[in-house]
Design a protein around this motif. Sequence first.
Motif, PDB file in Angstrom:
ATOM      1  N   TRP A 131       0.816  -1.219   0.000  1.00 55.03           N
ATOM      2  CA  TRP A 131       0.000   0.000   0.000  1.00 55.03           C
ATOM      3  C   TRP A 131       0.850   1.270   0.000  1.00 55.03           C
ATOM      4  O   TRP A 131       0.321   2.369   0.099  1.00 55.03           O
ATOM      5  CB  TRP A 131      -0.947   0.011   1.197  1.00 55.03           C
TER       6      TRP A 131
ATOM      7  N   GLN B 142      -2.160  -8.378   7.961  1.00 56.63           N
ATOM      8  CA  GLN B 142      -3.027  -9.437   7.456  1.00 56.63           C
ATOM      9  C   GLN B 142      -4.006  -8.938   6.410  1.00 56.63           C
ATOM     10  O   GLN B 142      -4.521  -9.714   5.634  1.00 56.63           O
ATOM     11  CB  GLN B 142      -3.763 -10.061   8.646  1.00 56.63           C
ATOM     12  N   ARG B 143      -4.250  -7.640   6.382  1.00 58.17           N
ATOM     13  CA  ARG B 143      -5.185  -7.114   5.389  1.00 58.17           C
ATOM     14  C   ARG B 143      -4.629  -7.284   3.981  1.00 58.17           C
ATOM     15  O   ARG B 143      -5.372  -7.492   3.032  1.00 58.17           O
ATOM     16  CB  ARG B 143      -5.444  -5.640   5.671  1.00 58.17           C
TER      17      ARG B 143
ATOM     18  N   ASN C 222       3.697  -8.448  11.483  1.00 60.35           N
ATOM     19  CA  ASN C 222       3.460  -7.721  12.730  1.00 60.35           C
ATOM     20  C   ASN C 222       4.621  -6.780  13.066  1.00 60.35           C
ATOM     21  O   ASN C 222       4.762  -6.324  14.195  1.00 60.35           O
ATOM     22  CB  ASN C 222       3.193  -8.685  13.885  1.00 60.35           C
TER      23      ASN C 222
ATOM     24  N   TYR D 248       4.985  -7.470  21.413  1.00 58.16           N
ATOM     25  CA  TYR D 248       3.908  -7.568  20.423  1.00 58.16           C
ATOM     26  C   TYR D 248       3.951  -8.971  19.841  1.00 58.16           C
ATOM     27  O   TYR D 248       5.027  -9.561  19.724  1.00 58.16           O
ATOM     28  CB  TYR D 248       4.110  -6.547  19.301  1.00 58.16           C
ATOM     29  N   ASP D 249       2.809  -9.495  19.486  1.00 58.69           N
ATOM     30  CA  ASP D 249       2.804 -10.814  18.857  1.00 58.69           C
ATOM     31  C   ASP D 249       1.520 -10.994  18.052  1.00 58.69           C
ATOM     32  O   ASP D 249       0.566 -10.227  18.205  1.00 58.69           O
ATOM     33  CB  ASP D 249       2.919 -11.921  19.913  1.00 58.69           C
ATOM     34  N   GLN D 250       1.536 -11.988  17.200  1.00 62.26           N
ATOM     35  CA  GLN D 250       0.360 -12.291  16.376  1.00 62.26           C
ATOM     36  C   GLN D 250       0.292 -13.793  16.172  1.00 62.26           C
ATOM     37  O   GLN D 250       1.291 -14.413  15.842  1.00 62.26           O
ATOM     38  CB  GLN D 250       0.495 -11.576  15.021  1.00 62.26           C
TER      39      GLN D 250
ATOM     40  N   GLY E 254      -1.171 -16.559  13.788  1.00 62.94           N
ATOM     41  CA  GLY E 254      -1.790 -16.773  12.472  1.00 62.94           C
ATOM     42  C   GLY E 254      -2.214 -15.469  11.844  1.00 62.94           C
ATOM     43  O   GLY E 254      -1.434 -14.513  11.758  1.00 62.94           O
ATOM     44  N   ASN E 255      -3.477 -15.392  11.389  1.00 61.94           N
ATOM     45  CA  ASN E 255      -3.977 -14.165  10.764  1.00 61.94           C
ATOM     46  C   ASN E 255      -4.399 -13.122  11.793  1.00 61.94           C
ATOM     47  O   ASN E 255      -4.855 -12.048  11.438  1.00 61.94           O
ATOM     48  CB  ASN E 255      -5.173 -14.494   9.873  1.00 61.94           C
TER      49      ASN E 255
ATOM     50  N   ARG F  10      -3.740 -10.599  18.309  1.00 61.91           N
ATOM     51  CA  ARG F  10      -2.740  -9.744  17.677  1.00 61.91           C
ATOM     52  C   ARG F  10      -2.512  -8.527  18.546  1.00 61.91           C
ATOM     53  O   ARG F  10      -3.437  -7.757  18.797  1.00 61.91           O
ATOM     54  CB  ARG F  10      -3.171  -9.279  16.292  1.00 61.91           C
ATOM     55  N   SER F  11      -1.298  -8.350  19.026  1.00 60.04           N
ATOM     56  CA  SER F  11      -0.972  -7.084  19.682  1.00 60.04           C
ATOM     57  C   SER F  11       0.001  -6.371  18.761  1.00 60.04           C
ATOM     58  O   SER F  11       0.926  -6.981  18.221  1.00 60.04           O
ATOM     59  CB  SER F  11      -0.388  -7.307  21.073  1.00 60.04           C
ATOM     60  N   TYR F  12      -0.244  -5.075  18.542  1.00 59.05           N
ATOM     61  CA  TYR F  12       0.542  -4.336  17.550  1.00 59.05           C
ATOM     62  C   TYR F  12       0.468  -2.851  17.865  1.00 59.05           C
ATOM     63  O   TYR F  12      -0.270  -2.424  18.753  1.00 59.05           O
ATOM     64  CB  TYR F  12       0.006  -4.627  16.142  1.00 59.05           C
ATOM     65  N   GLU F  13       1.264  -2.087  17.158  1.00 60.14           N
ATOM     66  CA  GLU F  13       1.247  -0.638  17.351  1.00 60.14           C
ATOM     67  C   GLU F  13       1.204   0.062  16.008  1.00 60.14           C
ATOM     68  O   GLU F  13       1.813  -0.381  15.044  1.00 60.14           O
ATOM     69  CB  GLU F  13       2.480  -0.167  18.134  1.00 60.14           C
ATOM     70  N   LEU F  14       0.460   1.146  15.955  1.00 53.98           N
ATOM     71  CA  LEU F  14       0.521   2.065  14.831  1.00 53.98           C
ATOM     72  C   LEU F  14       0.707   3.429  15.479  1.00 53.98           C
ATOM     73  O   LEU F  14      -0.246   4.088  15.879  1.00 53.98           O
ATOM     74  CB  LEU F  14      -0.761   2.005  13.998  1.00 53.98           C
TER      75      LEU F  14
ATOM     76  N   PHE G   2      -7.561  -9.224  15.806  1.00 52.19           N
ATOM     77  CA  PHE G   2      -7.506  -8.264  14.700  1.00 52.19           C
ATOM     78  C   PHE G   2      -8.302  -8.839  13.537  1.00 52.19           C
ATOM     79  O   PHE G   2      -8.057  -9.962  13.104  1.00 52.19           O
ATOM     80  CB  PHE G   2      -6.044  -8.063  14.294  1.00 52.19           C
TER      81      PHE G   2
ATOM     82  N   PRO H 172      -9.051  -7.958   9.813  1.00 51.12           N
ATOM     83  CA  PRO H 172      -8.724  -7.011   8.741  1.00 51.12           C
ATOM     84  C   PRO H 172      -9.924  -6.732   7.846  1.00 51.12           C
ATOM     85  O   PRO H 172     -10.810  -7.579   7.701  1.00 51.12           O
ATOM     86  CB  PRO H 172      -7.624  -7.733   7.952  1.00 51.12           C
ATOM     87  N   ALA H 173      -9.952  -5.545   7.259  1.00 53.33           N
ATOM     88  CA  ALA H 173     -11.006  -5.190   6.304  1.00 53.33           C
ATOM     89  C   ALA H 173     -10.742  -5.904   4.984  1.00 53.33           C
ATOM     90  O   ALA H 173      -9.599  -6.170   4.625  1.00 53.33           O
ATOM     91  CB  ALA H 173     -11.036  -3.686   6.101  1.00 53.33           C
ATOM     92  N   ILE H 174     -11.813  -6.211   4.271  1.00 50.25           N
ATOM     93  CA  ILE H 174     -11.690  -6.958   3.013  1.00 50.25           C
ATOM     94  C   ILE H 174     -11.193  -6.053   1.881  1.00 50.25           C
ATOM     95  O   ILE H 174     -10.598  -6.514   0.918  1.00 50.25           O
ATOM     96  CB  ILE H 174     -13.044  -7.618   2.645  1.00 50.25           C
TER      97      ILE H 174
ATOM     98  N   GLY I 117      -1.739   1.823   6.920  1.00 48.90           N
ATOM     99  CA  GLY I 117      -1.605   0.373   6.874  1.00 48.90           C
ATOM    100  C   GLY I 117      -2.884  -0.375   7.189  1.00 48.90           C
ATOM    101  O   GLY I 117      -2.833  -1.474   7.710  1.00 48.90           O
TER     102      GLY I 117
END
Lengths: 174, 577
Positions: free
Chosen positions: A68, A102-103, A126, B125-127, B129-130, B135-139, B318, B320-322, B557
């Motif tokens: 993206w 994942q998106r 991640n 932070y970790d995830q 699978g999908n 899912r722990s994450y940062e933006l 988490f 995600p949007a399609i 993202g």
Amino acid sequence: MTHFPPPLHPTKSFVHVVLLVLANSFVTQGWSQNLQDLALKDMEGNAVQTLDLIQQDGPTVFCFWATWCSPCKRELNNYAELYDDWVDETGVKIVAVSVDDQRSVNRVAPYVNSVGWDYDILLDPNREFARAMNVNNVPHTFVVDRDGKVVWSHNNYADGDEYELEEELLKLSE
Amino acid sequence: MMHFNKSIKAVLFMSMAVLLAPQSWAQFQGDSDAPAVSGNVGILWQSYSEDSLIGAVVPPAKSGYNAFANVNYSQGNFSAGIRYESYLNAIIGFPGRFNGSGLGYRFARYNDPEKGIDITIGNFYDQFGNGLVLRSYELRDLGIDNALDGFRLVLKPTSGVQLKLIYGKQRLDFQDGLINGPGIIRAADAEFDVNALVDKWEDKATKVTLSGSFVSKFQEGSPFSVDSLLLAMPENVAAWSGRLKAIRKKWSLDVEYAGKVNDPNADNGFTFRKGEAFMATLAYSQKGFGALVSAKMVDNMSFRSDRDLQLFDVPINFIPAITQQHTYNLAGTLYPYATVIAGETSASADLFYTIPKGSTLGGKYGTKLAVGFAAANSLDTTPYPEDEQASAVLGFERQSWGPGDELYVRDFNISASRKLNKKWKAKYTYFHFDFNTLTTPVTTDYKGIVNADIHVLETQVKVKPKQSLRTEIQGLWVGQDDNNPDLLQDKGHWATFLAEYTWSPHWSVSLLDQYNYGNNVQANRIHHVFGTVSYVDGPHRLSVGYGKRREGIFCIGGVCRATPASNGFEINFSSRF
């Protein structure tokens, strides 16, 4: 009468300890960043240790990007036009690390193959590797020498930045 | 102050360990494992001026300041680090309750890839699978951070097996330091590489990975009443998932199924319905061509370490949007889609193709084509018609995994890009959105389906070898208001113009104008002009901007946050060391 030393002030002692730690490592090596050794997946699902990608006979370039991110794709598409020459002249290998989450991570392989990049591709959904390399935002490019030390890096991409990278690669291959 | 002292103590403890490290650990490491300090810094400062035209207001502090610095120490297999954060006061658009300065993150980690052991204490932070169950994450740019705080163990006992064990709480807030949410998370994940484990499969062309996760959350709760029933609040909520990933030559398949026990929470109106999710992606690619199709069904999978919170607060998983994350201004910020948290059925298809160079259509350098389509609808559900009590307790009944009647979003886009000659490049993109603003409330001006067509022409010219000019001309046209054919939907038509001039490797200047020329209200036909000058030197970047920012949705993202309008200066510094 016994005199006890004053209680340790948490903030002061914290700053003191951090300064000591920094001074200690600065004397030993100085401010520097090494490539962090983490296990990531490639597009075929294989687990890859990042340190194993470092070349002994040429520099290794790690580019953090995402599907993206337009400047990221401009950067890697522009490098792709020069890549064969760079490999001949400097022995460089480019590793493109996707931070797509994942998106969009499933779009990485179809995109990469459709534009025909010959880079090694790693998936960092991640941002574990990006975080370990202190990457704030993409694109972020690192040149790593054979000892795993970061010798050059660049945040952002503007057309023409490839000339600066090329100079760096030529210097390293001398 | 309690949490602050606690974090100080934790860091003191870890710093002591770090300080001792060179002496005590050096004997186990070669000389190449010399200690190293690295980190990064980010500073964002904004000033605010009043602008009643765009609805920009001035906060009492008149300016906003967000900053952070990570300092990481590593030696051999050991690493430790802290992140110092400041919100004095938080930039508008960030969670307004973030306040003060202090430690927002601290960790110590021992990771030995050869022995297959990786231990972290503190934040991480970790995830799995999908990310459907964890899912722990940062933006950082959006103020989104659900870091875990506790203990993590990753083991690779034998080739092809990876086990993860997690215990912790999640970051919720920042008040002079990290504040965690109330829930406790206990999680385990196991991943098996079938080719490495089964002798017969060692040399098969098909590569298969199987994995499974289990996540349990504990949060105290009191009984509550629904429709004259007194119901016990489930304090322990479990979720699990199973995954299959198979890759064979040019094909890849990724399937995940997840479930969750009853979990009354603010997102599902405190009903006891169980959660379920399924997603599958099939992809094919070869040199010059790539395609993928995805399908997803999500039903009541909101999972948080505090059942009373919503939106961006303490999500454990988490979804995600399609739709794709679009980057062009008008396509990316006016109608960005996010998964409807109550549930949706969705599907997407993408196609990438490079028309070979030298062909009539491909031109001298080849032409890159991309086509994308995504759609999401409501779930195929019915209420419990005969039994109001069941409806109140369980919410609804789902009839199938297929789509329901209500449209949430349709997104079609197509782009073609080509290098025209040594100097010029061009790219054209067309988007069509049908966007339900009732279920994804990105605007308060219109309730219904917005039909938008967007055209973008991007060109780039290399003025000199290290100088180039890039421009974007964008137009967005919406349909007529369903209730009043004399009016346009939502804010009407838009145009955006962007010009960006870069002198490699240091300087760039850009000017962005978003013009709402087709607004139904004459007074709102406003130009939002924003100019930026930036300087880059290796890993350091400084940019100074001035102008008007439209109220809207700011996405990075794939995650979006609503930001109010603002008018003023902006200074942004980012560095790595």
